[in-house]
Design an enzyme around this catalytic site. Structure first.
Site, PDB file in Angstrom:
ATOM      1  N   GLN A 198      -0.971  -8.403   4.750  1.00  0.00           N
ATOM      2  CA  GLN A 198       0.383  -7.852   4.613  1.00  0.00           C
ATOM      3  C   GLN A 198       0.391  -6.436   4.021  1.00  0.00           C
ATOM      4  O   GLN A 198       1.332  -6.049   3.319  1.00  0.00           O
ATOM      5  CB  GLN A 198       1.266  -8.771   3.752  1.00  0.00           C
ATOM      6  CG  GLN A 198       1.140 -10.248   4.030  1.00  0.00           C
ATOM      7  CD  GLN A 198       1.479 -10.627   5.467  1.00  0.00           C
ATOM      8  OE1 GLN A 198       2.453 -10.130   6.018  1.00  0.00           O
ATOM      9  NE2 GLN A 198       0.688 -11.489   6.062  1.00  0.00           N
ATOM     10  N   CYS A 199      -0.665  -5.656   4.276  1.00  0.00           N
ATOM     11  CA  CYS A 199      -0.773  -4.297   3.728  1.00  0.00           C
ATOM     12  C   CYS A 199      -0.644  -4.311   2.205  1.00  0.00           C
ATOM     13  O   CYS A 199      -0.055  -3.399   1.605  1.00  0.00           O
ATOM     14  CB  CYS A 199       0.280  -3.368   4.333  1.00  0.00           C
ATOM     15  SG  CYS A 199       0.089  -3.102   6.095  1.00  0.00           S
ATOM     16  N   SER A 200      -1.182  -5.347   1.589  1.00  0.00           N
ATOM     17  CA  SER A 200      -1.136  -5.467   0.131  1.00  0.00           C
ATOM     18  C   SER A 200      -2.386  -6.192  -0.343  1.00  0.00           C
ATOM     19  O   SER A 200      -2.331  -7.334  -0.810  1.00  0.00           O
ATOM     20  CB  SER A 200       0.122  -6.218  -0.308  1.00  0.00           C
ATOM     21  OG  SER A 200       0.212  -6.261  -1.713  1.00  0.00           O
ATOM     22  N   HIS A 218       0.815  -1.220   0.000  1.00  0.00           N
ATOM     23  CA  HIS A 218       0.000   0.000   0.000  1.00  0.00           C
ATOM     24  C   HIS A 218       0.846   1.267   0.000  1.00  0.00           C
ATOM     25  O   HIS A 218       0.416   2.307  -0.516  1.00  0.00           O
ATOM     26  CB  HIS A 218      -0.932   0.007   1.212  1.00  0.00           C
ATOM     27  CG  HIS A 218      -1.989  -1.052   1.157  1.00  0.00           C
ATOM     28  ND1 HIS A 218      -2.709  -1.449   2.260  1.00  0.00           N
ATOM     29  CD2 HIS A 218      -2.450  -1.805   0.136  1.00  0.00           C
ATOM     30  CE1 HIS A 218      -3.564  -2.392   1.926  1.00  0.00           C
ATOM     31  NE2 HIS A 218      -3.423  -2.634   0.641  1.00  0.00           N
TER      32      HIS A 218
END
EC number: 2.8.1.7
Length: 401
Positions: free
Chosen positions: A357-359, A117
């Site tokens: 995983q912030c993705s 992100h």
């Protein structure tokens, strides 16, 4: 074999066992880094770039020396190419805002469909403000960028390509020199999210042709709150500042405003001096180790992958064994929540990451909800991996029974 763990006080102060497998999120700090911060605040505290008295002069010199150390680690040509920031996210936002105020308006930025992100949202916000367009380049099943598709996009006219050096989900390692060559052939610029790449060993960015590279100190065994944006000198000189304040101007008198040259142009206000010194201490520590960091992490990652292959019913995301992979493995287990596994492993003294995983786009790419990620640092040993895999097998046996 050199006992790395003895250099990190966290391993003496936590309970036993303490198996830390989340270095892709953040790395622990060696004692020398902690000492450098304590020494600054207790013995040599002063500000930088602003005074002529001895303490300030000395700490200003030490502060600038860290630029040279960083430049040596990543392969920069000039100290002036090293901008201190708060971290990878801060670096990417700085670049996106500066680009938005100069050459990005109305143009096109290319990112991959599996970015963190920090790389996605920073460019999304910049493009919303400038009217620029974001296009996504495909990645294959192992997480590698599809260079044929990238070239198709470049042929349509692109100002900048921004990609992760190492994916925080798949672990795929991009061939930066080859991609830089392709991007430059079409007169675009190449920016790299280096959060997962900088801790795997020294880099050679100037030789590789990378235009910008962002990373965080806390993933290089340095403190939190300190990061770096590397940029080629001539490119940084072409960008406007994004924050105003002390030390980034030469003249301001209501009628005239002139800016410092980089890097000070982009470092308004009092910097995170302790963080910078800690970053320098971390690099000193890494360069003094009696082994190759790259080789150690590669061997441990291969061992982790091999051990995970012995766990029934799991999917390992990313490159196959033998291919280039960052020091992490993300796994998915059909019918089992990654968050449940993470919680149960924590009960056994094993720290891993669970979630998207912030993705979130990466989760869509691999048709996943969440993954469990184990990632390695220089302090890990094969025994850590064996304890993790045996605990995982035991939990899964109980889960399925």
């Amino acid at each position: 074999m050199y006992n790395v763990k003895k250099d990190f006080p966290i391993f003496k102060n936590q309970g036993d066992p303490y198996v830390y497998l989340d270095s892709a999120a953040t790395t622990h700090k060696p004692q020398c880094v902690i000492d450098s911060i304590v020494d600054y605040y207790s013995s040599s505290y002063a500000t930088v770039n602003r005074a002529l008295y001895t303490a300030s002069h000395d700490i200003t010199f030490a502060h600038w020396q860290v630029r040279s150390k960083v430049g040596s680690w990543i392969g920069a040509q000039y100290d002036q190419e090293i901008i201190f920031t708060r971290g990878t996210t801060s670096s990417l936002n700085l670049l996106a805002i500066a680009a938005n105020d100069s050459w990005l308006a109305g143009g096109t930025v290319v990112i991959s469909e599996a970015e963190h992100h920090a790389n996605l949202v920073s460019w999304e916000l910049a493009c919303q403000r400038s009217g620029a367009t974001i296009k996504k380049v495909r990645v294959d099943d192992e997480g590698m960028v599809d260079c044929s598709h990238l070239e198709q996009l470049l042929k349509q006219g692109v100002q900048l390509v921004s990609l992760a050096h190492v994916s925080n989900v798949s672990g795929a390692v991009l061939p930066l020199p080859e991609i830089a060559h392709l991007v430059h052939r079409y007169e675009a610029l190449f920016a790299v999210d280096g959060a997962q790449g900088v801790g795997k060993g020294p880099l050679n960015l100037s030789e590789w042709g990378v235009d910008f590279y962002a990373f965080s100190g806390h993933k290089l065994y340095a403190p939190t709150g300190i990061g770096v944006l590397y940029g080629k000198k001539e490119l940084l000189e072409s960008l406007p500042p994004v924050e105003g304040g002390g030390d980034m101007v030469i003249v301001y008198d209501f009628e005239e405003l002139s800016y410092q040259e980089p890097p000070l142009r982009f470092e308004a206000g009092t910097p995170h001096i302790a963080g910078v010194l800690g970053l320098g201490a971390a690099i000193d520590y890494l360069q003094a180790l009696p082994f190759s960091i790259t080789d150690r992490l590669t061997e441990l990652t291969h061992f982790l992958y091999e051990q995970l292959l012995t766990v029934p019913g799991i999917q390992i995301i990313g490159p196959k064994q033998g291919a280039a992979r960052g020091s992490l493995c993300s796994i998915s287990i059909p019918g089992v929540q990654a968050s449940d596994l993470g919680f149960l492993l924590d009960g056994r003294g094993i720290s891993v990451r669970s979630g998207h995983q912030c993705s979130q786009p990466a989760m869509v790419r691999w048709d996943l909800g969440h993954v469990l990620r184990a990632s390695l640092g220089i302090y890990n040993e094969q025994q850590d991996i064996l304890l993790f895999v045996e605990a995982l097998k035991d939990i899964l046996r109980a889960y399925r029974s």
